[in-house]
Design a protein around this motif. Structure first.
Motif, PDB file in Angstrom:
ATOM      1  N   GLN A 124      43.823  49.965  63.134  1.00 18.33           N
ATOM      2  CA  GLN A 124      45.204  49.875  63.615  1.00 18.33           C
ATOM      3  C   GLN A 124      45.879  48.548  63.258  1.00 18.33           C
ATOM      4  OE1 GLN A 124      46.527  52.678  64.851  1.00 18.33           O
ATOM      5  NE2 GLN A 124      44.470  53.499  64.438  1.00 18.33           N
ATOM      6  N   PHE A 125      45.123  47.649  62.631  1.00 15.61           N
ATOM      7  CA  PHE A 125      45.667  46.339  62.256  1.00 15.61           C
ATOM      8  C   PHE A 125      46.413  46.498  60.924  1.00 15.61           C
ATOM      9  CE2 PHE A 125      45.293  41.938  60.581  1.00 15.61           C
ATOM     10  CZ  PHE A 125      45.833  41.247  61.661  1.00 15.61           C
ATOM     11  N   MET A 126      47.698  46.800  61.031  1.00 21.00           N
ATOM     12  CA  MET A 126      48.492  47.205  59.863  1.00 21.00           C
ATOM     13  C   MET A 126      48.729  46.092  58.856  1.00 21.00           C
ATOM     14  SD  MET A 126      49.213  50.413  60.158  1.00 21.00           S
ATOM     15  CE  MET A 126      50.550  50.558  58.999  1.00 21.00           C
ATOM     16  N   ALA A 127      48.551  44.853  59.263  1.00 22.99           N
ATOM     17  CA  ALA A 127      48.807  43.735  58.335  1.00 22.99           C
ATOM     18  C   ALA A 127      47.909  43.795  57.107  1.00 22.99           C
ATOM     19  CB  ALA A 127      48.634  42.404  59.053  1.00 22.99           C
ATOM     20  N   ASP A 128      46.726  44.427  57.244  1.00 22.66           N
ATOM     21  CA  ASP A 128      45.827  44.563  56.094  1.00 22.66           C
ATOM     22  C   ASP A 128      46.486  45.318  54.940  1.00 22.66           C
ATOM     23  OD1 ASP A 128      43.598  43.236  57.176  1.00 22.66           O
ATOM     24  OD2 ASP A 128      42.970  45.029  58.255  1.00 22.66           O
ATOM     25  N   ASN A 129      47.418  46.202  55.263  1.00 23.33           N
ATOM     26  CA  ASN A 129      48.099  47.002  54.229  1.00 23.33           C
ATOM     27  C   ASN A 129      48.860  46.144  53.232  1.00 23.33           C
ATOM     28  OD1 ASN A 129      47.244  49.101  55.942  1.00 23.33           O
ATOM     29  ND2 ASN A 129      49.015  50.360  55.420  1.00 23.33           N
ATOM     30  N   LYS A 130      49.269  44.964  53.656  1.00 24.89           N
ATOM     31  CA  LYS A 130      50.037  44.089  52.763  1.00 24.89           C
ATOM     32  C   LYS A 130      49.205  43.710  51.549  1.00 24.89           C
ATOM     33  CE  LYS A 130      50.782  39.848  54.206  1.00 24.89           C
ATOM     34  NZ  LYS A 130      50.169  38.814  53.321  1.00 24.89           N
ATOM     35  N   GLY A 131      48.039  43.165  51.777  1.00 31.45           N
ATOM     36  CA  GLY A 131      47.173  42.763  50.674  1.00 31.45           C
ATOM     37  C   GLY A 131      46.550  43.936  49.951  1.00 31.45           C
ATOM     38  N   LEU A 132      46.075  44.940  50.721  1.00 33.81           N
ATOM     39  CA  LEU A 132      45.455  46.106  50.097  1.00 33.81           C
ATOM     40  C   LEU A 132      46.451  46.877  49.243  1.00 33.81           C
ATOM     41  CD1 LEU A 132      43.223  47.433  53.030  1.00 33.81           C
ATOM     42  CD2 LEU A 132      42.429  46.518  50.840  1.00 33.81           C
ATOM     43  N   GLY A 133      47.672  47.039  49.760  1.00 33.08           N
ATOM     44  CA  GLY A 133      48.696  47.756  49.005  1.00 33.08           C
ATOM     45  C   GLY A 133      49.023  47.069  47.698  1.00 33.08           C
ATOM     46  N   LEU A 134      49.144  45.753  47.749  1.00 32.52           N
ATOM     47  CA  LEU A 134      49.442  44.986  46.537  1.00 32.52           C
ATOM     48  C   LEU A 134      48.298  45.110  45.530  1.00 32.52           C
ATOM     49  CD1 LEU A 134      51.195  42.972  44.955  1.00 32.52           C
ATOM     50  CD2 LEU A 134      50.048  41.120  46.195  1.00 32.52           C
ATOM     51  N   LEU A 135      47.067  44.943  45.989  1.00 33.19           N
ATOM     52  CA  LEU A 135      45.917  44.992  45.086  1.00 33.19           C
ATOM     53  C   LEU A 135      45.705  46.385  44.499  1.00 33.19           C
ATOM     54  CD1 LEU A 135      43.408  42.717  47.025  1.00 33.19           C
ATOM     55  CD2 LEU A 135      44.524  42.205  44.849  1.00 33.19           C
ATOM     56  N   HIS A 136      45.860  47.417  45.306  1.00 32.70           N
ATOM     57  CA  HIS A 136      45.716  48.778  44.794  1.00 32.70           C
ATOM     58  C   HIS A 136      46.792  49.089  43.754  1.00 32.70           C
ATOM     59  CE1 HIS A 136      43.329  50.003  48.619  1.00 32.70           C
ATOM     60  NE2 HIS A 136      42.503  49.770  47.620  1.00 32.70           N
ATOM     61  N   ALA A 137      48.024  48.666  44.017  1.00 31.63           N
ATOM     62  CA  ALA A 137      49.116  48.932  43.077  1.00 31.63           C
ATOM     63  C   ALA A 137      48.896  48.204  41.755  1.00 31.63           C
ATOM     64  CB  ALA A 137      50.454  48.520  43.686  1.00 31.63           C
ATOM     65  N   ILE A 138      48.517  46.935  41.838  1.00 26.48           N
ATOM     66  CA  ILE A 138      48.302  46.151  40.618  1.00 26.48           C
ATOM     67  C   ILE A 138      47.134  46.706  39.813  1.00 26.48           C
ATOM     68  CG2 ILE A 138      47.568  43.897  39.748  1.00 26.48           C
ATOM     69  CD1 ILE A 138      49.164  42.611  42.022  1.00 26.48           C
ATOM     70  N   SER A 139      46.056  47.109  40.508  1.00 21.96           N
ATOM     71  CA  SER A 139      44.884  47.622  39.792  1.00 21.96           C
ATOM     72  C   SER A 139      45.212  48.891  39.015  1.00 21.96           C
ATOM     73  CB  SER A 139      43.735  47.888  40.768  1.00 21.96           C
ATOM     74  OG  SER A 139      44.007  49.020  41.583  1.00 21.96           O
ATOM     75  N   GLY A 140      46.202  49.637  39.479  1.00 27.99           N
ATOM     76  CA  GLY A 140      46.595  50.860  38.789  1.00 27.99           C
ATOM     77  C   GLY A 140      47.457  50.619  37.570  1.00 27.99           C
ATOM     78  N   ALA A 141      47.868  49.381  37.348  1.00 27.71           N
ATOM     79  CA  ALA A 141      48.757  49.084  36.225  1.00 27.71           C
ATOM     80  C   ALA A 141      48.138  48.124  35.222  1.00 27.71           C
ATOM     81  CB  ALA A 141      50.064  48.484  36.757  1.00 27.71           C
ATOM     82  N   ILE A 142      46.847  47.882  35.340  1.00 26.43           N
ATOM     83  CA  ILE A 142      46.186  46.944  34.427  1.00 26.43           C
ATOM     84  C   ILE A 142      46.017  47.599  33.057  1.00 26.43           C
ATOM     85  CG2 ILE A 142      44.054  45.667  33.971  1.00 26.43           C
ATOM     86  CD1 ILE A 142      43.691  45.379  36.980  1.00 26.43           C
TER      87      ILE A 142
END
Length: 475
Positions: free
Chosen positions: A132-150
């Motif tokens: 339920q600690f939604m702040a983790d989504n900030k870093g995870l979302g950024l890393l997942h998005a970037i990894s998909g565009a390498i």
């Protein structure tokens, strides 16, 4: 009494000052918090934001060398905190991720990769422990998005750091955080999340409508945050709303209380140059004189050279473009292009240059006027032959005459497939984007792959990254 992680009102105020570049005010609030609540570890975590932001936008090598040891000092501080708090792993992950992004700026790629791996593992573990600690989504979302565009030739980096994800996954995580942000304890993060999400939506997701919708959100307010000014001006420029971009940049928050963000001066110069304003030169001169980093210095000299060229001052052009040889660095594609122009002494065609700039600004009718009636055969150089058909394709594309755009993009591809100029590769990319938007998936994939097959051309990294992102979206 042991230490704890308390994101109280005073810390939230400090955070807002810091991410708005009112650094000294933020520092003062953090010092007050240390005095008032000496057991609170959050002020030390927020101090890392100060190092991250100031180093990232200043690119000051001396400051980087001076401050880089702070990472380990702060990590040790966080590790002594309350292990049962969701902030225990989150703060460590954010510190690693922030320093990794800074190291990339200073070309410490291997260390950055290690720190990204650590950040990702910590965020993943924290998500399991505190779903339920939604702040983790900030870093995870950024890393997942970037990894998909390498791009393919850098996929080994993603494998090395263990980040697996897609752009759609990253966007979904960031949107989940944003949609719940007003009903959680993380409302204070909205400006940071807005900035990340707008940049991801535009640069990786290529979703113009979503990026514009985000900036119309009632909580999006650039009046006090230079980073949101950057986001809004960037999207305005990319969507043909150059005049709006100039107004946003003109109205940006200024004053001695704000840490200098010289890139916004450079952006103002670009926006004004898109209107063919000679006054844009003052912005590029100011950027060169004030900025202590290395990126976009060559580009600034190139733009100054173009201004002289468009005034039919060929000697002035030659003098100014020569600075691109030694000034600044060539890490970003725009600087690579400026360096190539200086080395090859390949002077741009003035009419095509004006057409390009006006097109970039969204002044399509004026752009067409510069090249009306011209055909590829009217130009002796291959570069100009490719540019005239490419420019017509861009104008048709941006004015939504897709059938004509496709015709001219295909013409450019056919004629420039084996050249080192970017026109053919970007034509393939744009064709893919057209077919993706038309929901013709197979054709889109075909052109994305054709784009990636073209090698050793200008803007290689950025074009490859966009094509890879396109393939990732369609998987």
């Amino acid at each position: 009494m042991g230490s704890s992680f308390v994101m109280n009102d005073n810390c939230i105020k400090a955070y807002h000052r810091i991410i708005s570049l009112r650094i000294d005010e933020g520092k003062a609030l953090l010092e007050k918090e240390k005095t008032d609540n000496p057991s609170n570890d959050i002020p030390y975590f927020l101090e890392n934001y100060i190092d991250f932001i100031t180093l990232f936008i200043s690119e000051d090598k001396a400051s980087f060398k001076k401050l880089k040891d702070n990472m380990d000092i702060r990590l040790q501080k966080m590790k002594k905190g309350d292990e049962n708090s969701p902030y225990y792993l989150y703060t460590q992950a954010d510190i690693y991720l922030q320093w990794a992004l800074v190291r990339i700026k200073f070309r410490e790629y291997f260390t950055a990769a290690i720190e990204i791996e650590k950040a990702y593992k910590l965020l993943t573990e924290n998500k399991k422990r505190f779903p339920q600690f939604m702040a983790d989504n900030k870093g995870l979302g950024l890393l997942h998005a970037i990894s998909g565009a390498i791009p393919e030739n850098y996929k080994w980096v993603a494998k090395l750091v263990g980040v697996k994800g897609t752009i759609n996954q990253g966007v979904a995580e960031l949107k989940e955080l944003l949609s719940n942000i007003n009903t959680t304890d993380f409302k204070y993060l909205h400006d940071e999340v807005f900035f990340i999400l707008v940049m991801v939506e535009w640069n990786l997701q290529k979703d113009e409508e979503e990026a514009l919708k985000l900036m119309q959100h009632p909580d999006f307010n650039e009046s006090n945050n230079p980073f949101l000014v950057l986001a809004k001006a960037k999207i305005a420029m990319k969507t043909g709303n150059n005049d709006e971009a100039i107004n946003v940049l003109k109205d940006r928050p200024l004053g001695k209380e704000y840490y200098p963000f010289h890139y916004l001066i450079f952006m103002t110069g670009i926006a004004k140059l898109n209107r063919l304003e000679v006054e844009s030169a003052a912005c590029f001169v100011e950027y060169i004189n004030r900025f202590q980093g290395v990126n976009y210095i060559k580009t600034s000299w190139q733009k100054l050279a173009w201004i002289s060229l468009m005034a039919y001052d060929s000697s002035g052009y030659k003098s100014l473009i020569s600075h691109c040889i030694d000034a600044g660095d060539d890490a970003v594609d725009e600087d690579k292009d400026a360096l190539k122009e200086a080395k090859t002494k390949d002077i741009p065609n003035i009419m095509l240059l004006k057409a390009r700039l006006l097109c970039d600004g969204g002044y399509y009718e004026k752009s067409v006027e510069q090249i009306a009636g011209m055909k590829a055969k009217d130009f002796p150089r291959l570069k100009d032959q490719l540019e005239v058909t490419y420019r017509m394709a861009r104008i048709y594309h941006l004015t939504k005459d897709f059938s004509k755009a496709i015709e001219y993009y295909e013409m450019t591809m056919a004629n420039g497939m084996n050249s080192s100029y970017y026109f053919a590769a970007n034509s393939a990319l744009q064709l893919a984007l057209i077919y993706e938007r038309k929901d013709e998936k197979d054709k889109a994939i075909q052109y994305y792959k054709a784009c990636l097959k073209m090698r050793n051309h200008d803007y290689q990294n950025s074009i490859d990254q966009k094509a890879e992102a396109g393939l990732n979206r369609l998987q």
